[in-house]
Write a protein that holds these residues in place. Structure first.
Motif, PDB file in Angstrom:
ATOM      1  N   LYS A 145     -46.693  55.621   1.719  1.00  0.00           N
ATOM      2  CA  LYS A 145     -46.549  56.243   3.060  1.00  0.00           C
ATOM      3  C   LYS A 145     -47.984  56.535   3.601  1.00  0.00           C
ATOM      4  O   LYS A 145     -47.833  57.499   4.661  1.00  0.00           O
ATOM      5  N   PHE A 146     -48.922  55.733   3.272  1.00  0.00           N
ATOM      6  CA  PHE A 146     -50.250  56.202   3.980  1.00  0.00           C
ATOM      7  C   PHE A 146     -50.296  55.747   5.629  1.00  0.00           C
ATOM      8  O   PHE A 146     -50.892  56.333   6.323  1.00  0.00           O
ATOM      9  N   SER A 147     -49.417  55.060   5.667  1.00  0.00           N
ATOM     10  CA  SER A 147     -49.116  54.434   7.385  1.00  0.00           C
ATOM     11  C   SER A 147     -48.636  55.845   8.022  1.00  0.00           C
ATOM     12  O   SER A 147     -49.080  55.975   9.271  1.00  0.00           O
ATOM     13  N   ASP A 148     -48.026  56.796   7.446  1.00  0.00           N
ATOM     14  CA  ASP A 148     -47.638  57.830   8.214  1.00  0.00           C
ATOM     15  C   ASP A 148     -48.667  58.962   8.239  1.00  0.00           C
ATOM     16  O   ASP A 148     -48.599  59.950   9.029  1.00  0.00           O
ATOM     17  N   TYR A 149     -50.025  58.600   7.600  1.00  0.00           N
ATOM     18  CA  TYR A 149     -50.857  59.690   7.431  1.00  0.00           C
ATOM     19  C   TYR A 149     -51.524  59.484   8.761  1.00  0.00           C
ATOM     20  O   TYR A 149     -52.097  58.251   9.103  1.00  0.00           O
ATOM     21  N   THR A 150     -51.923  60.628   9.512  1.00  0.00           N
ATOM     22  CA  THR A 150     -52.924  60.477  10.606  1.00  0.00           C
ATOM     23  C   THR A 150     -54.383  60.772  10.219  1.00  0.00           C
ATOM     24  O   THR A 150     -54.699  61.881   9.662  1.00  0.00           O
ATOM     25  N   GLY A 176     -57.970  61.649  10.048  1.00  0.00           N
ATOM     26  CA  GLY A 176     -58.856  62.817  10.740  1.00  0.00           C
ATOM     27  C   GLY A 176     -58.356  64.213  10.208  1.00  0.00           C
ATOM     28  O   GLY A 176     -58.635  65.123  10.585  1.00  0.00           O
ATOM     29  N   THR A 177     -56.790  64.278   9.738  1.00  0.00           N
ATOM     30  CA  THR A 177     -56.190  65.278   9.505  1.00  0.00           C
ATOM     31  C   THR A 177     -56.426  65.563   7.911  1.00  0.00           C
ATOM     32  O   THR A 177     -57.188  64.832   7.502  1.00  0.00           O
ATOM     33  N   ASN A 178     -55.932  66.738   7.410  1.00  0.00           N
ATOM     34  CA  ASN A 178     -56.204  67.069   6.130  1.00  0.00           C
ATOM     35  C   ASN A 178     -55.362  66.365   5.237  1.00  0.00           C
ATOM     36  O   ASN A 178     -54.282  66.417   4.796  1.00  0.00           O
ATOM     37  N   PHE A 179     -56.096  65.354   4.652  1.00  0.00           N
ATOM     38  CA  PHE A 179     -55.395  64.489   3.628  1.00  0.00           C
ATOM     39  C   PHE A 179     -55.148  65.076   2.458  1.00  0.00           C
ATOM     40  O   PHE A 179     -54.013  64.776   1.930  1.00  0.00           O
ATOM     41  N   TYR A 180     -55.962  66.083   1.881  1.00  0.00           N
ATOM     42  CA  TYR A 180     -55.553  66.667   0.586  1.00  0.00           C
ATOM     43  C   TYR A 180     -54.377  67.714   0.772  1.00  0.00           C
ATOM     44  O   TYR A 180     -53.392  67.631   0.051  1.00  0.00           O
ATOM     45  N   SER A 181     -53.957  68.064   2.120  1.00  0.00           N
ATOM     46  CA  SER A 181     -53.129  68.921   2.246  1.00  0.00           C
ATOM     47  C   SER A 181     -51.802  68.147   2.279  1.00  0.00           C
ATOM     48  O   SER A 181     -50.607  68.328   1.590  1.00  0.00           O
ATOM     49  N   TRP A 182     -51.940  67.027   2.794  1.00  0.00           N
ATOM     50  CA  TRP A 182     -50.950  65.899   3.050  1.00  0.00           C
ATOM     51  C   TRP A 182     -50.330  65.452   1.621  1.00  0.00           C
ATOM     52  O   TRP A 182     -49.401  65.471   1.220  1.00  0.00           O
ATOM     53  N   ALA A 183     -51.368  65.188   0.762  1.00  0.00           N
ATOM     54  CA  ALA A 183     -51.182  64.587  -0.597  1.00  0.00           C
ATOM     55  C   ALA A 183     -50.492  65.746  -1.400  1.00  0.00           C
ATOM     56  O   ALA A 183     -49.624  65.251  -2.268  1.00  0.00           O
ATOM     57  N   CYS A 184     -50.893  66.980  -1.287  1.00  0.00           N
ATOM     58  CA  CYS A 184     -50.514  67.967  -2.003  1.00  0.00           C
ATOM     59  C   CYS A 184     -48.818  68.090  -1.762  1.00  0.00           C
ATOM     60  O   CYS A 184     -48.101  68.433  -2.661  1.00  0.00           O
ATOM     61  N   GLN A 185     -48.577  68.214  -0.517  1.00  0.00           N
ATOM     62  CA  GLN A 185     -47.196  67.982  -0.264  1.00  0.00           C
ATOM     63  C   GLN A 185     -46.260  67.035  -0.975  1.00  0.00           C
ATOM     64  O   GLN A 185     -45.241  67.137  -1.570  1.00  0.00           O
ATOM     65  N   ILE A 186     -46.778  65.886  -0.984  1.00  0.00           N
ATOM     66  CA  ILE A 186     -46.313  64.596  -1.719  1.00  0.00           C
ATOM     67  C   ILE A 186     -46.298  65.030  -3.141  1.00  0.00           C
ATOM     68  O   ILE A 186     -45.217  64.802  -3.766  1.00  0.00           O
ATOM     69  N   ALA A 187     -47.249  65.470  -3.790  1.00  0.00           N
ATOM     70  CA  ALA A 187     -47.163  65.861  -5.234  1.00  0.00           C
ATOM     71  C   ALA A 187     -46.340  66.942  -5.232  1.00  0.00           C
ATOM     72  O   ALA A 187     -45.657  66.909  -6.380  1.00  0.00           O
ATOM     73  N   TYR A 188     -46.158  67.956  -4.380  1.00  0.00           N
ATOM     74  CA  TYR A 188     -45.443  69.176  -4.509  1.00  0.00           C
ATOM     75  C   TYR A 188     -43.990  68.369  -5.040  1.00  0.00           C
ATOM     76  O   TYR A 188     -43.130  69.006  -5.691  1.00  0.00           O
ATOM     77  N   TRP A 189     -43.492  67.770  -4.038  1.00  0.00           N
ATOM     78  CA  TRP A 189     -42.072  67.046  -4.183  1.00  0.00           C
ATOM     79  C   TRP A 189     -41.999  66.212  -5.464  1.00  0.00           C
ATOM     80  O   TRP A 189     -40.728  66.216  -6.075  1.00  0.00           O
ATOM     81  N   LYS A 190     -43.051  65.611  -5.973  1.00  0.00           N
ATOM     82  CA  LYS A 190     -42.982  64.972  -6.963  1.00  0.00           C
ATOM     83  C   LYS A 190     -42.968  66.002  -8.355  1.00  0.00           C
ATOM     84  O   LYS A 190     -42.056  65.774  -9.284  1.00  0.00           O
ATOM     85  N   VAL A 191     -43.354  67.058  -8.447  1.00  0.00           N
ATOM     86  CA  VAL A 191     -43.544  67.891  -9.313  1.00  0.00           C
ATOM     87  C   VAL A 191     -41.910  68.794  -9.461  1.00  0.00           C
ATOM     88  O   VAL A 191     -41.346  68.805 -10.342  1.00  0.00           O
ATOM     89  N   ARG A 192     -41.443  68.892  -7.903  1.00  0.00           N
ATOM     90  CA  ARG A 192     -40.059  69.403  -7.998  1.00  0.00           C
ATOM     91  C   ARG A 192     -39.040  68.529  -8.679  1.00  0.00           C
ATOM     92  O   ARG A 192     -38.079  69.034  -9.360  1.00  0.00           O
ATOM     93  N   ALA A 193     -39.234  67.211  -8.367  1.00  0.00           N
ATOM     94  CA  ALA A 193     -38.398  66.299  -8.829  1.00  0.00           C
ATOM     95  C   ALA A 193     -38.372  66.339 -10.335  1.00  0.00           C
ATOM     96  O   ALA A 193     -37.403  66.108 -11.278  1.00  0.00           O
ATOM     97  N   ALA A 194     -39.639  66.304 -11.048  1.00  0.00           N
ATOM     98  CA  ALA A 194     -39.880  66.298 -12.294  1.00  0.00           C
ATOM     99  C   ALA A 194     -39.347  67.627 -13.026  1.00  0.00           C
ATOM    100  O   ALA A 194     -39.096  67.655 -14.276  1.00  0.00           O
ATOM    101  N   ARG A 195     -39.148  68.774 -12.323  1.00  0.00           N
ATOM    102  CA  ARG A 195     -38.851  69.962 -13.193  1.00  0.00           C
ATOM    103  C   ARG A 195     -37.655  69.932 -13.568  1.00  0.00           C
ATOM    104  O   ARG A 195     -37.321  70.600 -14.713  1.00  0.00           O
ATOM    105  N   LYS A 196     -36.614  69.066 -13.236  1.00  0.00           N
ATOM    106  CA  LYS A 196     -35.377  68.649 -13.854  1.00  0.00           C
ATOM    107  C   LYS A 196     -35.607  68.429 -15.466  1.00  0.00           C
ATOM    108  O   LYS A 196     -34.919  68.745 -16.320  1.00  0.00           O
TER     109      LYS A 196
END
Length: 176
Positions: free
Chosen positions: A51-56, A58-78
């Protein structure tokens, strides 16, 4: 990425190298074990690349990556639902948000810890790194450092106290 877009692979690699440890640390606050966190980091990293082509830039990459990780964690919670200890959804959300809010303070403390680790003698630093960074148990750290298990426990207690005092001092000196 389409051929008319500039090649941003160098930017991706640079950003991933800069933020990978912090991203793993974020994930580790949300899952029960380091190995689970490492697995989720791998999955998140693949998605970040896809999804890196969706990243803008100069914006906060870490915050953007954390959102992706957050959803991966949610999926793994099952997967963790059968575990004895699992946070309910509300607690999970609070932990996730608190981790993001504390990021600056945690970075500050991490820098202080790095300075303090450098002040330890080589044997003590090696003991700490084997025990905590590598995730080995005390027995393995004791064997690697030529200490008895009892000696290792005593040394780690002393080292942790010294590191705590040192980090507290470093943080207080940097706070305006």
């Amino acid at each position: 990425m389409s051929s008319n877009l500039p090649d941003r692979s160098a930017e991706l690699v640079q950003l991933m190298m800069k933020h990978q440890r912090k991203l793993l640390s974020y994930i580790m606050t949300l899952v029960p074990s380091r190995s689970d966190a490492e697995d989720i980091l791998q999955e998140a990293s693949l998605t970040i690349c896809e999804k890196f082509s969706d990243y803008t830039s100069g914006t906060n990459f870490y915050s953007w990556a954390c959102q992706i990780a957050y959803w991966k964690v949610r999926a793994a919670r099952k997967k963790y639902a059968t575990s004895k200890v699992i946070f309910n959804e509300e607690v999970f959300e609070v932990i996730s948000q608190t981790r993001v809010e504390m990021e600056e303070e945690l970075d500050h403390r991490h820098r202080a810890l790095s300075k303090c680790l450098q002040k330890l003698n080589e044997r003590d630093r090696r003991m700490v790194l084997i025990r905590y960074e590598s995730g080995h148990n005390v027995k393995a750290a004791a064997q690697a450092c030529g200490r008895t298990i009892q000696g290792a426990y005593k040394a780690l207690t002393r080292i942790r106290k010294n590191l705590h005092d040192c980090v507290s001092l470093e943080v207080s000196m940097e706070t305006p």
